[in-house]
Design an enzyme around this catalytic site. Structure first.
Site, PDB file in Angstrom:
ATOM      1  N   THR A 157      58.513 -91.577  -6.654  1.00 40.93           N
ATOM      2  CA  THR A 157      57.691 -91.203  -5.505  1.00 40.93           C
ATOM      3  C   THR A 157      57.598 -92.354  -4.512  1.00 40.93           C
ATOM      4  OG1 THR A 157      56.372 -89.724  -6.879  1.00 40.93           O
ATOM      5  CG2 THR A 157      55.403 -90.405  -4.787  1.00 40.93           C
TER       6      THR A 157
ATOM      7  N   SER B  87      64.101-107.106   2.034  1.00 40.88           N
ATOM      8  CA  SER B  87      62.813-107.050   1.349  1.00 40.88           C
ATOM      9  C   SER B  87      61.703-107.291   2.357  1.00 40.88           C
ATOM     10  CB  SER B  87      62.757-108.097   0.240  1.00 40.88           C
ATOM     11  OG  SER B  87      61.708-107.844  -0.654  1.00 40.88           O
TER      12      SER B  87
ATOM     13  N   GLY C  63      64.516-106.542  -2.568  1.00 41.88           N
ATOM     14  CA  GLY C  63      65.866-107.086  -2.520  1.00 41.88           C
ATOM     15  C   GLY C  63      66.595-107.030  -3.839  1.00 41.88           C
TER      16      GLY C  63
ATOM     17  N   ASN D  27      69.043-118.701   1.121  1.00 34.66           N
ATOM     18  CA  ASN D  27      67.612-118.903   0.946  1.00 34.66           C
ATOM     19  C   ASN D  27      67.213-120.343   0.668  1.00 34.66           C
ATOM     20  OD1 ASN D  27      69.090-117.951  -1.514  1.00 34.66           O
ATOM     21  ND2 ASN D  27      67.237-118.685  -2.523  1.00 34.66           N
TER      22      ASN D  27
ATOM     23  N   HIS E  98      58.619-108.350   2.106  1.00 33.07           N
ATOM     24  CA  HIS E  98      57.703-109.480   1.990  1.00 33.07           C
ATOM     25  C   HIS E  98      58.238-110.761   2.621  1.00 33.07           C
ATOM     26  CE1 HIS E  98      59.399-112.015  -1.366  1.00 33.07           C
ATOM     27  NE2 HIS E  98      60.103-110.916  -1.554  1.00 33.07           N
TER      28      HIS E  98
ATOM     29  N   CYS F  25      62.611-117.798  -7.327  1.00 33.64           N
ATOM     30  CA  CYS F  25      62.927-117.026  -8.527  1.00 33.64           C
ATOM     31  C   CYS F  25      63.262-117.918  -9.714  1.00 33.64           C
ATOM     32  CB  CYS F  25      64.090-116.083  -8.244  1.00 33.64           C
ATOM     33  SG  CYS F  25      63.709-114.910  -6.921  1.00 33.64           S
TER      34      CYS F  25
ATOM     35  N   GLN G  21      67.033-112.921   3.321  1.00 29.06           N
ATOM     36  CA  GLN G  21      66.508-114.113   3.982  1.00 29.06           C
ATOM     37  C   GLN G  21      66.728-114.097   5.491  1.00 29.06           C
ATOM     38  OE1 GLN G  21      63.969-116.826   3.538  1.00 29.06           O
ATOM     39  NE2 GLN G  21      64.919-116.223   1.609  1.00 29.06           N
TER      40      GLN G  21
END
Length: 384
Positions: free
Chosen positions: A237, A199, A71, A151, A201, A327, A179
């Site tokens: 990559t 994202s 994200g 979030n 995760h 965060c 979120q």
């Protein structure tokens, strides 16, 4: 001591199906997707199949999906590269006061570069007034970046109305959906979204993997300089095992699963509130409950007790919760989201906790948590 994880808004445990898929790809699809020989072509096939699965989840075209590290990279790319690419059209950007740091920090950087940023206020439900956005738009506005779901309190913005308002304006519309993705129905065509960040995760996929949706015709150079991967839009990559795992996580989120999770999470909130009420605990919900479509986040003000005191005591009891965004969790400060919603004239922003559910959360765990929270609050109040 049993540990109960209730901080799924920060990250989610990886699903076993995702893990199995990633292990298979690590063993058997180790080629570089940019090479032309057979092993590389096999990796390229997995890459493009994953892109197709993920594109369908938001009604996008496969070639509009750019795989990123998550994200933060997606947000930074959309915001900074749009500003650089469109500065000849204007240097005005509109956002909200409750965005994630992954949006606020690049905007802070751009302010230092001479861009004008308008931060729209929110109401006590954590939602903007669409008329405030309409009034803020001008001929210099080149980007509107407004999150889909918050979030910290789980509030949802009127994304469709924002898209309708902007579809005939020069400003591109970016939304941080990190979120909300996987819990809400998102249709980039219907909602006129130009860019969207996610994202893996957050939906029981791997960390350091995400995507940026970029509508056809939205053009800016790669944020990361290097090779020509992702059709020259993101150098580096591709991480085939993680991208495949991301697609596996996405493929498990059916409309029926979304509805079941919504109902289950709402039930968890009511379990917690019932236990608090039954024990005469003074609390206030930050945001809304019944009318909130993003039910996995539950933010509660426990009057008279600092957030960090509750967190420490609940941690000792084996429960993982937070006071807001992960965060900024290493340095607990009053939540900028709660300050924006309620002002700073009370201790609300420094006395609130965030409980966030995931698909592995059980009703038994919520009962254990609720009982432990009541005990902690009563013990602290008694000491005071």
């Amino acid at each position: 001591m049993r540990e109960v994880y209730l901080d799924n808004a920060a990250t989610t445990p990886i699903d076993k199906n995702v893990l199995d898929d990633m292990y298979d790809k690590m063993q058997n699809v180790y080629g570089n997707a940019s090479t032309l020989y057979g092993i590389g072509r096999k990796a390229h096939t997995v890459l493009e199949d994953s892109r197709d699965i993920i594109a369908k989840s938001i009604n996008a075209k496969p070639d509009e999906i750019i795989f990123t590290s998550g994200g933060s990279e997606s947000d930074n790319t959309a915001i900074i590269q749009t500003a650089e690419a469109r500065k000849s059209l204007g240097k005005h950007i509109i956002t909200t006061a409750i965005e994630h740091e992954a949006v606020l920090k690049p905007l802070e950087y751009l302010e230092g570069q001479g861009y004008k940023i308008t931060y729209l206020p929110v109401n006590t439900d954590g939602v903007i007034n669409i008329e405030d956005l309409r009034s803020a738009l001008d001929d210099e506005t080149i980007l509107v970046t407004i999150m889909t779901g918050n979030n910290e309190v789980g509030s949802c913005m009127p994304i469709h109305e924002i898209g309708e308002l902007l579809k005939d304006h020069q400003a591109w519309f970016h939304t941080d959906a990190v979120q909300a993705y996987g819990l809400l129905d998102i249709d980039v065509e219907k909602d006129h979204i130009d860019m969207l960040s996610t994202s893996a995760h957050k939906i029981n996929g791997p960390k350091m993997t995400g995507f940026l949706y970029k509508r056809t015709g939205v053009d800016f150079p790669s944020f990361i300089k290097g090779g020509e991967q992702e059709k020259k839009r993101r150098a580096g990559t591709e991480n085939i095992p993680s991208i495949s795992g991301f697609a596996t996580a996405v493929s498990m989120i059916t409309p029926e699963v979304k509805q079941e999770l919504h109902d289950r999470y709402l039930g968890f909130k009511k379990q917690i509130m019932s236990e608090l009420n039954d024990n005469d605990i003074e609390f206030v919900v930050n945001g809304t409950v019944d009318n909130n479509p993003l039910q996995h986040v539950f933010n509660v003000w426990i009057k008279g007790i600092a957030s960090d005191v509750i967190l420490a005591n609940m941690d000792l009891a084996g429960f993982a919760i937070s006071a807001g965004s992960a965060c900024t969790a290493g340095n607990i400060e009053p939540s900028h989201v709660l300050v924006a919603m309620y002002g700073n004239e009370t201790n609300r922003s420094s006395e609130s906790i965030r409980i966030s559910f995931g698909k592995f959360t059980t009703s038994e765990e919520i009962d254990l948590f609720s009982e432990a929270l009541v005990k902690v609050i009563k013990r602290i109040k008694r000491v005071d």
